[in-house]
Motif scaffolding. Sequence first.
Motif, mmCIF file in Angstrom:
data_model
loop_
_atom_site.group_PDB
_atom_site.id
_atom_site.type_symbol
_atom_site.label_atom_id
_atom_site.label_comp_id
_atom_site.label_asym_id
_atom_site.label_seq_id
_atom_site.Cartn_x
_atom_site.Cartn_y
_atom_site.Cartn_z
ATOM 1 N N ASP A 423 0.854 -1.192 0.000
ATOM 2 C CA ASP A 423 0.000 0.000 0.000
ATOM 3 C C ASP A 423 0.894 1.248 0.000
ATOM 4 O O ASP A 423 1.577 1.538 0.969
ATOM 5 N N ALA A 424 0.892 1.957 -1.132
ATOM 6 C CA ALA A 424 1.757 3.146 -1.246
ATOM 7 C C ALA A 424 0.982 4.435 -1.069
ATOM 8 O O ALA A 424 1.558 5.520 -1.104
ATOM 9 N N ASN A 425 -0.336 4.337 -0.858
ATOM 10 C CA ASN A 425 -1.132 5.568 -0.746
ATOM 11 C C ASN A 425 -0.914 6.244 0.597
ATOM 12 O O ASN A 425 -0.424 5.655 1.559
ATOM 13 N N ARG A 426 -1.336 7.479 0.606
ATOM 14 C CA ARG A 426 -1.153 8.298 1.816
ATOM 15 C C ARG A 426 -2.466 9.021 2.076
ATOM 16 O O ARG A 426 -3.053 9.606 1.173
ATOM 17 N N LEU A 427 -2.911 8.962 3.317
ATOM 18 C CA LEU A 427 -4.178 9.610 3.663
ATOM 19 C C LEU A 427 -4.002 10.322 5.003
ATOM 20 O O LEU A 427 -3.364 9.791 5.927
ATOM 21 N N PHE A 428 -4.547 11.506 5.109
ATOM 22 C CA PHE A 428 -4.397 12.337 6.324
ATOM 23 C C PHE A 428 -2.917 12.540 6.665
ATOM 24 O O PHE A 428 -2.538 12.660 7.829
ATOM 25 N N GLY A 429 -2.074 12.530 5.628
ATOM 26 C CA GLY A 429 -0.640 12.757 5.842
ATOM 27 C C GLY A 429 0.065 11.540 6.417
ATOM 28 O O GLY A 429 1.211 11.632 6.864
ATOM 29 N N ILE A 430 -0.580 10.381 6.411
ATOM 30 C CA ILE A 430 0.005 9.188 7.032
ATOM 31 C C ILE A 430 -0.054 8.041 6.033
ATOM 32 O O ILE A 430 -0.996 7.922 5.245
ATOM 33 N N SER A 431 0.969 7.196 6.079
ATOM 34 C CA SER A 431 0.994 6.034 5.178
ATOM 35 C C SER A 431 1.552 4.829 5.927
ATOM 36 O O SER A 431 2.113 4.954 7.015
#
Lengths: 666, 306
Positions: A423-431
Amino acid sequence: MNFLQLGMLLALPLAAVPVIIHLIHQQRHRTVKWAAMMFLMDAKRMNHGIDQLRQILILAMRVLALLFLIFAVSRPLVSGWLGLAMGGAADTTLILLDRSASMEETDVASGLSKRETAVRRVADALEKGVRSERIVLIDSALLQPVEIQQPSDLANLPQTGPTATRANIPGLLQAAMDYAVAQKLGNAEIWLCSDLRTGDWQPDSGAWESLRASARELPNLRWRLLTFPDGSPDNLGVQVEAVRRRELPGNSGAELLLDLEVRRQGQGPATLPFGLVVNGVRTVSEIPLEGDRQKIRGVSVAVGRESSEGWGMVELPSDRNAMDDRAFFVFAPEAARRSVVVAESEKIAAPLLAALRARVEPGAAYESDFVALSKVAQVDWDAAMLVVWQAALPAADSLEAKHLNQFVQSGRTVLFFPPDGPDANRLFGISWEDWKTAAREEQQVAWWRTDAEILANTGDGKALPLGELKVKRFRAVSGDGLILARSADGAALVMRGDVARGSALFCGLSPDPGATSLAADGVAFFVLLHRALAKGVSAGARAQQWEAGPDALGDGTWERLGSAGEALGAERGLQAGAYRSGERFRALNRPAGEGDPERLDSAELATLLAGFDYRVIEGRAGEGGALANEIWRSLVILMGLALLAEAILCLPPAPDPAKRRFESAA
Amino acid sequence: MAEPSPSSSHDFLDPEILGRLSTIPLDARRGMIGSVSGRHRSPVKGSSLEFAQYRKYVPGDDLRRMDWRAWGRSDRYYIKEFEADTNLRLCLVVDTSGSMNYQAGAIVKLDYARRLAGTLAFLAARQGDAVGLYCAAEGFQKEIPPKRGGAHLKVVLDEMAGMKASGTTGLVAALHEAAEKIKSRALVVIISDLFVEPETLNEAFQHLRFRKHDVAVFHLLEEREIKFDFDRPTRFVDLEGNAALVVDPSLAGRRYRDAMRRYLDEVAVIVRDAAVDYHQVVVEEKYDEVLARFLLGRHTGLKTRR
């Protein structure tokens, strides 16, 4: 330093008159032709140093006396602390006002709170002495710069009124610095008025480092701290931690169960009378008090069976801080505590669903649904109070990401568990980082935050058994959030990303039995889920207990309950009270930390403000002394002292026995 | 010898004072070796009327001085000796350095010195003694060896009338030079403010003493020089140069008086050790009183010794 009679300073060159007279006098000495020069030269040689020093001192005293006289006549005004005044006039004066609830501690004699005292003293200083071309107010509640026309306007501005908020002093300083940079202030004086509460100053905040760096880059800012460090030894404060409505068996009606926290500073009475107002009906009760911080569970108030919703208030006897003597609450029938589990497989979702469907509070309905990742579109985002997401993070521009973002913005919580695949995505500035196999299974969770947040100790002070978890593999969390737990090798295991009122929690420990014993051990897992759910419930419920703040009433038209008054504009939400908007109720109270009496001492202050050019003036609530005083009396006294010193230096020496001998011989 | 009398050019001599003081003889404290007979005792035996001693006759003695009565009584030859009376050589050493120009009230120190020296010279000449004059500044400005006679006195008094004070003091060197130049015993009268280092002064006095001179000193001081009673800062200009000092008496007065006291104490010890007839003179005093004290002191001292 400022002068009421500035023109008198033109007379300053007169201070040189004694020196000029001395020089003229030296040229006008009587001349005597002298034979016995050998003795004279001896005497002069022996006396040379002392003679010169004495002459210089006499001249200096005369010059000083004149200087003091001229300064006294020019009527100088200095700030309360003389050193403050030496900085010269500022182009701009910024007033940073701590409007937190603790600043409402009031002096009994004068009836003035610390906030009112600070405003008066600063206004007085600006009026009388420390004049500047521009006066700007930034208060801790709104953090918005407001330009003031006249210092006398300060006391009447809504931005200097009382609030039930908590101050964010680092944010306040940052706002001031941002303003200074934006306005390109060359020479500014910044008055910060605060009671130095540790909760407001947040000494652990990471913002201080950047503030200190900014302060070093802005050397023209002179910081003046008007502090009110004295406490209120007999002050009592109350907060409502939780409200539950319970139907009584049979037809005996219903009752409200209140969880209260009472804080007191110093010694107080053994029992505390307090008033309870529910929907305008007041009852008086009494509770025993032990210690300085007491939690009282399940204070019961009988209400009619038909009173299923409404508002209430707990009132303590009036003391030095009226702001913490009242705590509001609201109640309404609870909707089902609905949660949604989005997981890669039902197998992983099963322990999550089981935990979330367990009834924690009697009378409340717990519902939880599994939604496969492919059917995320079917999630009822409005009904859900908690979303548990055990799957790859959606792309930032995807519809799912947008829904999740709105969900968190509304104050509810999303709890993320690590997906099985990459999982390379980033959400809310967190990965997520890659899966990592633990070196040993035991004690893999080495540290977690126990004082607050979702992994805090239980009510009886016991820590969650996170250290007992067996961890085979985990996914570390990386990003800008607040780390709540770390692994043995220092990697972040639990992190919270801040988004407005809600929170996005990332837990790197998977509930999959093949990865950790999180689900199997149960306790920490259960607490984690239900705390997240409770937070979502409080955000999504009809009756919400919120902390007062500028955004507290920003999402609707709210009517204040039990009082006709309503704050206007930006001041909405800053006052404690009970509010209603349609079917929704909201109680605003001062933040829990505002009751903490801990204050910064001077050493801590010096550490925090290292790099700031600051001076501290300590004040007391109700203190009337002006920050700017006329000091001509002191100058007259100094002039007298200088003249006295000059007279002593000019005194003739003691009678000379050699002279007497010569005289008698003659 | 004609009786000397002051002329109109010698206005520093007061006939009335001369008349009054001439009743007191100027005596030497020790034997003088003069060239002619006079009224002063000589260390050698002579033919005065005053019996001195008997001594045994040795061949070659003048038979006229044999005491025949003694021979008649004792059958032994004795020579009868009498004191020799001789004249006195008065050497006046006057300090004419610039510091003697100091004016104390109405009188300048040099004028005061002139009156003392002139009166002494006149009195000495009047009783038939030889008078010489030495003006000491940077070395001897004037040097008149002692001689008798009214004509010589006039030369000495004329020279005194023309004395001028200037330059730095050379008193010590002058005294050493005088000690060497004045061959036979003399009464050396020094009139000076003695503003020199006491150690060097001691050496000069001891030198004169070694040459068997009878040394007398008139130490001229002014009351203000001793008391230093100035009341406000004053610029003092050196009389022996042009150096100037601005001094606040309230600051430097005590130290000045301390230095002056130490100096006078040292001078007192020096004159005592060198058997100098020392007279500290405050120039506000009348000079005739000073001279009367001087003359009487020597005369009565001499009689006591006799």
